[in-house]
Design a protein around this motif. Structure first.
Motif, mmCIF file in Angstrom:
data_model
loop_
_atom_site.group_PDB
_atom_site.id
_atom_site.type_symbol
_atom_site.label_atom_id
_atom_site.label_comp_id
_atom_site.label_asym_id
_atom_site.label_seq_id
_atom_site.Cartn_x
_atom_site.Cartn_y
_atom_site.Cartn_z
ATOM 1 N N TRP A 106 0.747 -1.190 -0.041
ATOM 2 C CA TRP A 106 0.132 0.051 -0.107
ATOM 3 C C TRP A 106 0.836 1.124 0.076
ATOM 4 O O TRP A 106 0.514 2.156 -0.647
ATOM 5 C CB TRP A 106 -1.104 -0.229 1.202
ATOM 6 C CG TRP A 106 -1.720 1.259 1.403
ATOM 7 C CD1 TRP A 106 -2.475 1.805 0.894
ATOM 8 C CD2 TRP A 106 -1.461 2.374 2.387
ATOM 9 N NE1 TRP A 106 -3.090 3.005 1.118
ATOM 10 C CE2 TRP A 106 -2.404 3.147 2.120
ATOM 11 C CE3 TRP A 106 -0.469 2.469 3.184
ATOM 12 C CZ2 TRP A 106 -2.369 4.349 2.808
ATOM 13 C CZ3 TRP A 106 -0.512 3.624 4.077
ATOM 14 C CH2 TRP A 106 -1.474 4.675 3.989
ATOM 15 N N LEU A 107 1.989 1.304 0.797
ATOM 16 C CA LEU A 107 2.867 2.317 0.849
ATOM 17 C C LEU A 107 3.650 2.684 -0.386
ATOM 18 O O LEU A 107 3.478 3.809 -0.914
ATOM 19 C CB LEU A 107 3.889 2.262 2.000
ATOM 20 C CG LEU A 107 3.319 2.463 3.459
ATOM 21 C CD1 LEU A 107 4.406 2.060 4.434
ATOM 22 C CD2 LEU A 107 3.072 4.141 3.640
ATOM 23 N N ARG A 110 1.167 4.193 -2.758
ATOM 24 C CA ARG A 110 0.805 5.380 -2.389
ATOM 25 C C ARG A 110 1.900 6.296 -2.758
ATOM 26 O O ARG A 110 1.639 7.490 -3.251
ATOM 27 C CB ARG A 110 0.516 5.501 -0.925
ATOM 28 C CG ARG A 110 0.310 6.745 -0.203
ATOM 29 C CD ARG A 110 0.237 6.945 1.243
ATOM 30 N NE ARG A 110 0.254 8.516 1.709
ATOM 31 C CZ ARG A 110 0.137 8.526 3.008
ATOM 32 N NH1 ARG A 110 0.549 7.709 4.083
ATOM 33 N NH2 ARG A 110 0.438 9.855 3.453
ATOM 34 N N TYR A 111 3.117 5.817 -2.546
ATOM 35 C CA TYR A 111 4.228 6.968 -2.909
ATOM 36 C C TYR A 111 4.136 6.944 -4.477
ATOM 37 O O TYR A 111 4.643 8.106 -5.085
ATOM 38 C CB TYR A 111 5.481 6.256 -2.730
ATOM 39 C CG TYR A 111 5.541 6.465 -1.063
ATOM 40 C CD1 TYR A 111 5.084 7.327 -0.302
ATOM 41 C CD2 TYR A 111 6.663 5.483 -0.448
ATOM 42 C CE1 TYR A 111 5.176 7.157 0.931
ATOM 43 C CE2 TYR A 111 6.667 5.547 0.944
ATOM 44 C CZ TYR A 111 6.284 6.496 1.806
ATOM 45 O OH TYR A 111 6.317 6.489 3.103
ATOM 46 N N ASP A 114 1.210 9.169 -5.583
ATOM 47 C CA ASP A 114 1.313 10.617 -4.942
ATOM 48 C C ASP A 114 1.573 11.643 -5.801
ATOM 49 O O ASP A 114 0.777 12.684 -5.674
ATOM 50 C CB ASP A 114 2.169 10.441 -3.778
ATOM 51 C CG ASP A 114 1.947 11.878 -2.877
ATOM 52 O OD1 ASP A 114 0.797 11.832 -2.348
ATOM 53 O OD2 ASP A 114 2.956 12.626 -2.565
ATOM 54 N N SER A 119 -5.557 10.383 -3.558
ATOM 55 C CA SER A 119 -5.422 10.192 -2.252
ATOM 56 C C SER A 119 -5.068 8.842 -1.821
ATOM 57 O O SER A 119 -5.111 7.869 -2.423
ATOM 58 C CB SER A 119 -6.946 10.390 -1.795
ATOM 59 O OG SER A 119 -7.920 9.328 -2.350
ATOM 60 N N ALA A 120 -4.515 8.621 -0.412
ATOM 61 C CA ALA A 120 -4.240 7.478 0.097
ATOM 62 C C ALA A 120 -4.833 6.182 -0.027
ATOM 63 O O ALA A 120 -4.833 5.025 -0.065
ATOM 64 C CB ALA A 120 -3.614 7.402 1.340
ATOM 65 N N ASP A 121 -6.261 6.409 0.058
ATOM 66 C CA ASP A 121 -7.356 5.630 0.396
ATOM 67 C C ASP A 121 -8.193 5.357 -1.192
ATOM 68 O O ASP A 121 -9.546 4.748 -0.971
ATOM 69 C CB ASP A 121 -8.462 5.599 1.256
ATOM 70 C CG ASP A 121 -9.133 7.135 1.386
ATOM 71 O OD1 ASP A 121 -8.789 8.187 0.368
ATOM 72 O OD2 ASP A 121 -10.021 7.234 2.009
ATOM 73 N N VAL A 125 -5.023 3.539 -5.839
ATOM 74 C CA VAL A 125 -3.916 3.175 -4.983
ATOM 75 C C VAL A 125 -4.092 1.804 -4.216
ATOM 76 O O VAL A 125 -3.043 1.013 -4.411
ATOM 77 C CB VAL A 125 -3.846 4.200 -3.701
ATOM 78 C CG1 VAL A 125 -2.786 3.523 -2.595
ATOM 79 C CG2 VAL A 125 -3.430 5.507 -4.164
#
Length: 228
Positions: A106-107, A110-111, A114, A119-121, A125
């Motif tokens: 997930w990270l 996200r990166y 980004d 958005s992160a959620d 992503v």
């Protein structure tokens, strides 16, 4: 079992895990917990580093003495018997590894997204995280040797810009006063109430302990190398 990885892979794996995603996002959290107190932040990093060194020495001794294939599970069996090792194994297989790999996927997603302002959620992503998770599983399962070479290569690629930023950043920051200004802004934020406590108060265990818990998460995961 056939040995598929060597010392360079193990070293790069530990470096890659320690200098992973958490180390980049936990620094601000530690300063927030210590109220912007730089010395307390340094104390947190030093204590966590000492804990990691002690743990690594312990696991190095265990790894050299019990050369099995299950790492922590084997050490748990030697220490407290097969019953305890059974529960440790189930914990690692059903909670620890799935949670860690999912969080890292997930990270990474996200990166990646980004820069495109997702958005992160967001669904994008989450979809990319699932893709990263599947790709990592396929590579490690079908071709462990290629996975080992990728680990070494990715670690070297990651360290080059980090070392460059560290050296250039320190030289530029000291010569242009950027580091001093950044530190003063942290102190000012704390003085204005943006942090929980005054940055000028002395070392406090009530502030350091939460920071240690936060930092340990950032450095955690290297023990996986004992089962690789």
């Amino acid at each position: 079992m056939e040995k598929r990885y060597g010392l360079p892979t193990a070293i790069s794996m530990v470096i890659g895990i320690v200098i992973g995603s958490g180390v980049f996002i936990k620094g601000g959290k530690v300063l927030n917990l210590t109220g912007g107190n730089l010395w307390q932040g340094i104390a947190v990093v030093g204590i966590v580093g000492l804990i990691c060194i002690i743990c690594s020495l312990a696991f190095a001794e265990l790894g050299s003495k019990y050369q099995k294939v299950n790492g922590v599970v084997d050490y748990a069996e030697v220490a407290l018997g097969p019953g305890y090792a059974y529960y440790v194994g189930w914990f690692m297989a059903t909670i620890y590894y799935p949670a860690m790999t999912s969080a890292l996927a997930w990270l990474s997603a996200r990166y990646t997204l980004d820069i495109f302002d997702f958005s992160a959620d967001s669904a994008e992503v989450m979809t990319l995280a699932a893709f990263y998770l599947v790709i990592a599983y396929v590579i490690n399962t079908l071709s462990p040797k290629i996975a080992g070479k990728l680990q070494v290569s990715m670690t070297i690629i990651k360290l080059i810009p980090l070392l460059t930023m560290a050296v250039v950043g320190i030289i530029y920051g000291l010569s242009h006063g950027v580091i001093s200004n950044n530190m003063n802004s942290v102190v000012a934020d704390a003085a204005n109430g943006n942090f929980a406590v005054s940055p000028r108060q002395g070392i406090s265990t009530s502030l350091i302990l939460p920071g240690i818990c936060t930092s340990v998460f950032a450095y955690e995961g290297w023990v996986i190398a004992t089962s690789i």
